[in-house]
Write an enzyme that holds these catalytic residues in place. Structure first.
Site, PDB file in Angstrom:
ATOM      1  CG  HIS A  25      -0.329   0.191   2.699  1.00  0.00           C
ATOM      2  ND1 HIS A  25      -0.264  -0.739   3.397  1.00  0.00           N
ATOM      3  CD2 HIS A  25       0.165   1.273   3.179  1.00  0.00           C
ATOM      4  CE1 HIS A  25       0.317  -0.293   4.513  1.00  0.00           C
ATOM      5  NE2 HIS A  25       0.553   0.852   4.432  1.00  0.00           N
ATOM      6  CG  ASP A  57      -0.099  -3.980   2.378  1.00  0.00           C
ATOM      7  OD1 ASP A  57       0.491  -3.897   1.420  1.00  0.00           O
ATOM      8  OD2 ASP A  57      -0.649  -3.204   3.015  1.00  0.00           O
ATOM      9  CB  SER A  94       3.105   1.000   6.686  1.00  0.00           C
ATOM     10  OG  SER A  94       1.699   1.279   7.268  1.00  0.00           O
TER      11      SER A  94
END
Length: 706
Positions: A390, A491, A583
């Site tokens: 992402h 992800d 992240s």
């Protein structure tokens, strides 16, 4: 941890509660203070303080000698936050931001400190009541070195005009007319002289000279103290140093700490694991629109230079820093978003000693792409970086969780935590609509990679990707190229540094499933991006839950990838704080070995983030990634692109059985407003009608009340 109870017992000798009270017929003094008492026109405020008995310091800071000399004070001192006394200052002193060595209070206002008796501190007599002692305000002092560090922390941004940051606790009523003083109060201390206090045994107070990220610390304060001193006086909170900020003249002049800070604890002492004083807890820095609070500590080293020649040097440094940031703000931010030519890491002495946690922190990088940032983890010394997909393709993952489609009707939302501005979110939504209107087959293509690695598909232009590394005190930038972006439910993505040095520090993975309750550290670039010079931050917690799926999980046609296990961990939950920008960072154990990849946070129904409820991909599920890092064989990664309904349901926060029921229900629904998005979800093997199916799944879940 076994030494900390002794530190707590020792620290009680230097902790007090401080109250200020005075006439306030209209209730104005209580603003910016979430807990207070207001009775018959009198307002009482409270905070914590550091008690400095006469003779406890081997070397007293010059500022204390100067202040005591002015007032002829020879007794004990208390240091607390200036925000406690400023509401009751006389008008001529109230709005001044300079040093004040003879501040005056309004008529009928006064300040007291509550001190535990020696018998009570030593657990000999709990029936001994703490006693209030009157104080005189000797000085209000700005700790300039900490102020400089704070300004550097927010990239030179003026907090008063900031769209991102605010000061104080989130549930305090705000006084818009006094914002300047509130901001100043982060780095401003009050020095009080105590009268009538007799101490039988004065213990020496040692000063902590060096703090490192991940170090244990103890804070002592009186949260909500004025509400009931019996319940809250000198409460203890444990935590760790999350990050260290330095000014031009003082190393570690301001600390970011991962600790449970509550209103009323500001002003309290903070000690290291060796019972040495680190500094004073101050008002938190708060991120707007998320209520995320960053607890800050003014270090004692910064306080010691708050007077004399070193003070002037700090003030000159602050003016220089202000000019450098504010006069060239646009060019600085442009350079961070679009860094200049890559620079290789200087060759550094490999014998430089670093702890296992320190090595893990050196493996975490900051990734700048498209005006936003995230984190990444170095996999090998050839410059391969692991991050989240992402980061590169946010339109695939914003609102990825099926639960999120119900917005405020859900109790908890799972969303990938990547830091977006409002303008960037609008761009993402536009791109999302464009993609959904033409989706067929796979959603997007996966780009060409550098260094002779073959293309994984049609070229996708991800724009300029830059990576900032930090190794043994040295920061440098390098451009990077996309190697791989997973098409499957995990992800994950891979980048390759264009400029590689032999000094890169690769992370050490741990593939065994972590046990619930295992102490862990989370390392990432949460909250503070390229505008700040901060290296990665550290937060501490435990593994709170492990989600497993029936194994084997990774299988190639040849069978070489098969894991001979009855079940495989596919999701970790931790209690460590995770913030936007983290992240792609790492979850590591006490040995500094990576056990998971930071991926997403939970959110309440009102979209506020839950930092201490987060989701990570275990290293066991990333085994193909680490094998590819060693072998550079792209066939190893194919297994990650395969559909997996069970794994998709886990990361959509749906029970597998309900996923199948929703999938069957979806087949009977006619196309509606969300049909194209539902088609996309089905093609991504999530198989749930985005509106009708989810209404059935979660209609009984209550809204969040936290």
């Amino acid at each position: 941890m076994e030494v900390l109870p002794n530190v707590a017992a020792y620290s009680r000798n230097f902790a007090v509660m401080v109250r200020s009270l005075g006439p306030d017929p209209k209730g104005f003094k209580m603003r910016n203070h979430p807990f207070h008492l207001h009775q018959t026109g009198i307002t009482t405020l409270s905070a914590s303080g550091i008690l400095l008995p006469a003779g406890c310091l081997s070397t007293r800071p010059p500022i204390f000698d100067h202040v005591c000399g002015i007032h002829g004070h020879h007794g004990h001192l208390v240091v607390t936050t200036a925000s406690l006394v400023e509401p009751f200052l006389s008008p001529e002193y109230r709005n001044k931001a300079t040093q004040e060595f003879s501040p005056k209070l309004i008529s009928s206002a006064h300040v007291d400190v509550l001190v535990e008796g020696e018998e009570r501190r030593n657990n000999k007599d709990h029936n001994t009541n703490p006693l209030w002692h009157s104080c005189k305000i000797l000085a209000l002092v700005d700790v300039t070195a900490s102020s400089i560090a704070l300004q550097s922390l927010v990239g030179g941004e003026n907090i008063l005009q900031s769209s991102s940051w605010d000061v104080g606790f989130s549930f305090a009523s705000q006084d818009d007319n006094n914002e300047t003083m509130m901001v100043k109060s982060i780095s401003r201390i009050a020095i009080l002289g105590v009268s009538g206090l007799e101490l039988k045994n004065i213990l020496p107070l040692n000063i902590s000279q060096d703090q490192q990220r991940g170090d244990l610390l103890l804070a002592m304060g009186s949260p909500f103290g004025i509400m009931s001193p019996l319940h809250f006086l000198n409460s203890v909170s444990f935590g760790t140093v999350a990050n260290c900020c330095s000014s031009c003249s003082v190393q570690n002049s301001l600390l970011l700490v991962d600790i449970r800070g509550l209103p009323g604890m500001e002003g309290g002492p903070v000690f290291d694991r060796h019972a040495c004083l680190i500094g004073m807890l101050t008002c938190p820095l708060r991120q707007k629109n998320s209520n995320t609070e960053i607890q800050l500590v003014i270090t004692w080293n910064a306080i010691t230079i708050a007077w004399g020649k070193q003070l002037q040097e700090s003030q000159d440094s602050q003016q220089e820093l202000t000019g450098r940031y504010l006069d060239k703000e646009s060019s600085v931010l442009h350079d961070f978003a679009y860094p200049k030519a890559s620079r290789c890491l200087p060759e550094i002495d490999s014998l430089y000693h670093v702890t296992s946690l320190g090595r893990a922190m050196s493996s975490i990088v900051l990734i700048s792409v498209g005006g936003s940032w995230a984190s990444g983890t170095i996999l090998n010394r050839q410059g391969l970086i692991l991050t989240n997909a992402h980061v590169l393709e946010p339109w695939r993952f914003v609102g990825k969780s099926l639960v999120n489609l119900m917005k405020k009707r859900t109790a908890i939302l799972a969303e990938d935590k990547f830091c977006f501005s409002e303008r960037e979110e609008e761009t993402i939504e536009q791109e999302n609509r464009r993609l959904l209107s033409s989706v067929s087959g796979t959603l997007s293509s996966y780009g060409v990679v550098a260094h002779g690695i073959p293309s994984l598909g049609p070229c996708q232009n991800y724009g300029k990707i830059s990576v900032r590394l930090h190794h043994m005190g040295v920061q440098f930038w390098s451009d990077a190229t996309v190697v791989y972006v997973s098409k499957g439910p995990l992800d994950v993505a891979l980048l390759q540094l264009d400029c590689v040095s032999s000094q890169l520090c690769a992370i050490n993975p741990e593939f065994n499933c972590p046990s619930i309750g295992l102490p862990v550290h989370v390392i990432g670039h949460g909250l503070f991006g390229p505008q700040s010079d901060l290296c990665s931050s550290v937060s501490t917690g435990v593994v709170s839950h492990v989600v497993r799926l029936p194994g084997p999980f990774h299988i190639e046609e040849s069978g070489n990838m098969e894991i001979e296990k009855a079940s495989v961990p596919v999701m970790l939950q931790t209690t460590a704080a995770v913030h936007p920008g983290a992240s792609g960072g790492a979850v590591v154990n006490s040995d500094g070995h990576m056990i998971g990849l930071i991926t997403s946070n939970a959110k309440h129904g009102d979209r506020s983030t839950i930092p201490h409820l987060n989701f990570c991909i275990p290293c066991a599920a990333l085994l193909p990634i680490f094998r590819f890092s060693d072998e550079r064989n792209f066939s190893i990664l194919k297994v990650l692109d395969e559909p997996n309904d069970l794994l998709s349901s886990v990361w959509a926060l749906l029970p597998p059985s309900e996923l199948q029921n929703a999938s069957d229900s979806h087949k009977n629904n006619h196309e509606s407003k969300g049909s194209r998005f539902s088609k996309f979800l089905a093609e991504k093997h999530l198989g749930v009608d985005a509106e009708k199916g989810l209404t059935y799944l979660i209609k009984d879940k209550p809204p969040s009340k936290m």
